[in-house]
Design a protein around this motif. Structure first.
Motif: not given
Length: 200
Positions: A145-154
């Motif tokens: 895994i290189k990165s993980v981030e929250p999925i933003l609105q829509g």
């Protein structure tokens, strides 16, 4: 392992009461038309509501028991786990695991396959029988895994009605493969996975 409870399978009591009241008031109209038909509808509607809430509760018990007791989760040193109505996810310092529970999502009374909403939802999983239920699972090694981030609105499927900030997480691998996963705990999982990603 810390299990984050989204209360997905625990509808509030007020919702159950409201559902019973609303549908029983509607069936009273049938009583005005025909007493026998109205009584049959009253019994049927109440049985149907009871069955729906019972099935939701049974699914919740299955998820809880699976996360807390099944070796598939207990024997892998997971530190954080959660579930939604579509999947269970867990993370350890070596793997991120997704178990798909349900692949159909309803948006504004229309059913979609989960991959239509989460465009990069992992689909090439391994079919298994987990605690008596047919599911598939997908593992991503943390080291890839290189990165993980929250999925933003829509941001996952583009549906205007899906605007919750806690929509899911987006995992990008070192090979630039992208995986979108639903979870109401996007910040918690982003922080946990990022803390395990090897520093370069």
């Amino acid at each position: 392992m810390k299990i984050l409870n989204s209360k997905t399978f625990s509808p509030p009591k007020w919702l159950k009461v409201l559902a019973f009241l609303f549908l029983n008031v509607i069936t009273l109209m049938f009583l005005a038309l025909n007493v026998y038909f109205g009584i049959v509808m009253l019994v049927f509607i109440n049985w149907l509501i009871f069955k729906i809430f019972k099935n939701i509760g049974n699914m919740g018990k299955w998820v809880k028991k699976t996360l807390e007791k099944d070796p598939f989760f207990q024997n892998n040193n997971f530190t954080l786990a959660s579930y939604s109505q579509y999947s269970m996810i867990a993370v350890s310092n070596s793997i991120f695991r997704l178990v798909n529970i349900k692949s159909s999502i309803q948006v504004q009374r229309t059913n979609y396959d989960i991959s239509e909403v989460y465009k990069n939802y992992p689909r090439q999983g391994i079919d298994i029988v987990l605690n008596g239920m047919n599911v598939y699972h997908f593992d991503i090694p943390i080291e890839t895994i290189k990165s993980v981030e929250p999925i933003l609105q829509g941001d996952a499927g583009g549906f205007g009605v899906l605007t919750s900030v806690n929509f899911g997480i987006r995992i990008t691998t070192n090979n630039d493969e992208i995986y979108d996963v639903d979870t109401p705990f996007s910040k918690e999982f982003s922080d946990q996975i990022n803390s395990f990603i090897p520093k370069k």
